[in-house]
Design a protein around this motif. Structure first.
Motif, PDB file in Angstrom:
ATOM      1  N   GLU A  10       7.809  37.678  84.950  1.00  0.00           N
ATOM      2  CA  GLU A  10       7.604  36.698  86.012  1.00  0.00           C
ATOM      3  C   GLU A  10       7.535  37.465  87.336  1.00  0.00           C
ATOM      4  OE1 GLU A  10       7.318  33.242  83.890  1.00  0.00           O
ATOM      5  OE2 GLU A  10       7.304  33.309  86.051  1.00  0.00           O
ATOM      6  N   ASP A  69       5.797  31.349  92.035  1.00  0.00           N
ATOM      7  CA  ASP A  69       4.831  30.704  91.143  1.00  0.00           C
ATOM      8  C   ASP A  69       3.530  31.456  91.221  1.00  0.00           C
ATOM      9  OD1 ASP A  69       6.608  28.701  90.401  1.00  0.00           O
ATOM     10  OD2 ASP A  69       6.023  27.411  92.047  1.00  0.00           O
ATOM     11  N   GLY A  70       2.885  31.662  90.089  1.00  0.00           N
ATOM     12  CA  GLY A  70       1.612  32.375  90.075  1.00  0.00           C
ATOM     13  C   GLY A  70       1.813  33.859  89.974  1.00  0.00           C
TER      14      GLY A  70
END
Length: 73
Positions: A10, A69-70
């Motif tokens: 992540e 995020d992303g």
């Protein structure tokens, strides 16, 4: 296993203690004493420096972790 271990690959931003640069990268692993990142960008006030390879950041140097995020841009 902790919640942080489950976030492997992540994108995270490690905000460092002692006014160190924030580091944005892919979290590869979490160990008892450090967090390992790859594809790291050191976020600075005037520029963003790319750090090649993997880096190990001692946990005591991390003030807090931001989950992004992303992917890395």
């Amino acid at each position: 296993m902790t919640w942080l271990d489950a976030l492997t690959l992540e994108t995270v931003v490690l905000h460092m203690t002692h006014n160190g640069p924030s580091l944005k990268g892919l979290k590869v692993a979490v160990h008892d004493d450090c967090i390992v990142l790859r594809d790291v960008i050191a976020l600075g006030e005037t520029s963003n420096d790319v750090l090649n390879g993997q880096i190990a950041v001692p946990k005591e140097r991390v003030l807090f972790i931001q989950i992004v995020d992303g992917g890395i841009e």
